[in-house]
Design an enzyme around this catalytic site. Structure first.
Site, short mmCIF file in Angstrom:
data_model
loop_
_atom_site.label_atom_id
_atom_site.label_comp_id
_atom_site.label_asym_id
_atom_site.label_seq_id
_atom_site.Cartn_x
_atom_site.Cartn_y
_atom_site.Cartn_z
N HIS A 46 98.01 126.98 -2.00
CA HIS A 46 97.85 127.50 -0.64
C HIS A 46 97.99 126.41 0.41
O HIS A 46 98.13 126.70 1.59
CB HIS A 46 96.47 128.15 -0.53
CG HIS A 46 96.43 129.49 0.15
ND1 HIS A 46 97.53 130.29 0.34
CD2 HIS A 46 95.39 130.17 0.68
CE1 HIS A 46 97.16 131.40 0.96
NE2 HIS A 46 95.88 131.35 1.17
N ASN A 72 92.57 132.21 6.66
CA ASN A 72 92.46 133.55 7.26
C ASN A 72 92.23 133.51 8.77
O ASN A 72 92.36 134.53 9.44
CB ASN A 72 91.31 134.32 6.62
CG ASN A 72 91.51 134.52 5.14
OD1 ASN A 72 92.52 134.12 4.56
ND2 ASN A 72 90.53 135.12 4.51
N ASP A 115 102.92 128.88 1.78
CA ASP A 115 103.19 129.28 0.41
C ASP A 115 103.62 130.74 0.38
O ASP A 115 103.27 131.51 1.27
CB ASP A 115 101.94 129.07 -0.45
CG ASP A 115 100.76 129.90 0.03
OD1 ASP A 115 100.32 129.67 1.18
OD2 ASP A 115 100.29 130.78 -0.70
N ASN A 124 97.31 136.15 4.42
CA ASN A 124 96.30 136.23 5.49
C ASN A 124 96.50 135.20 6.59
O ASN A 124 96.14 135.45 7.74
CB ASN A 124 94.90 136.12 4.90
CG ASN A 124 94.53 137.34 4.10
OD1 ASN A 124 94.96 138.46 4.41
ND2 ASN A 124 93.77 137.15 3.05
#
Length: 185
Positions: A16, A66, A91, A112
């Protein structure tokens, strides 16, 4: 140029965080250091691509993925950069490991960080540089997959792929999206 990731050493080498890895390399290339401006929950580095080249503002939101959109939108207003001039490096589960793709706009595909950017910028019309991390094996939860380190096999190529992603990002800025796509896709 926005590298998406999660702050802190715990997440540093997770799938991530590939956006942070590319942003760090770009900062190194332009001889800039990340700093944390007052009242901004992000690290920012500024410089030029080459002698007399275009100005580059690199951003690593220090919120969790997020909530990335808030700091990016605030810096976008501060620097007077419209969404169409923002490149988000992130990613992507839907691309095989190491596959690079760029596009303008589109959906968030369940990401997100992108969802937060779209909401905070009130626009989907920003550039995306997608770094494929592939799908998780078996029935592993995709959230667990992106929040895990790259495998030993993936790490063998990771530095090369981050370098290639940085080249792709520079090409988007200096040559434009379509010529960059034609070269790197």
């Amino acid at each position: 140029m926005v590298g998406l990731g999660n702050p802190g050493p715990k997440y540093a080498r997770h799938r991530h965080n590939v956006g942070f890895l590319v942003a760090d390399l770009l900062a190194e290339r332009i001889g800039a250091r990340f700093s944390r401006p007052k009242r901004v929950v992000a690290e920012v580095a500024e410089g030029r691509l080459g002698l007399g080249g275009p100005r580059l503002v690199l951003v690593k939101p220090m919120t969790y993925m997020n909530l990335s959109g808030g700091p990016v939108a605030g810096l976008s207003r501060f620097y007077k950069i419209p969404p169409a001039r923002i490149v988000a490096i992130h990613d992507d589960l839907d691309l095989g490991y190491g596959t690079l793709r760029a596009k303008l706009g589109g959906g968030e595909g369940g990401h997100n960080g992108l969802r937060s950017l779209t909401k905070s910028l009130a626009s989907k019309d920003y550039l995306r540089l997608r770094f494929g991390v592939g799908r998780p094996p078996g029935r592993q939860d995709p959230a667990d997959w992106v929040l895990s380190d790259f495998s030993a096999a993936e790490r063998k190529d990771l530095d090369y792929l981050v370098d290639r992603s940085a080249d792709f990002a520079e090409s988007i800025i200096t040559k434009g999206l379509e010529p960059a796509q034609n070269h790197y896709h």
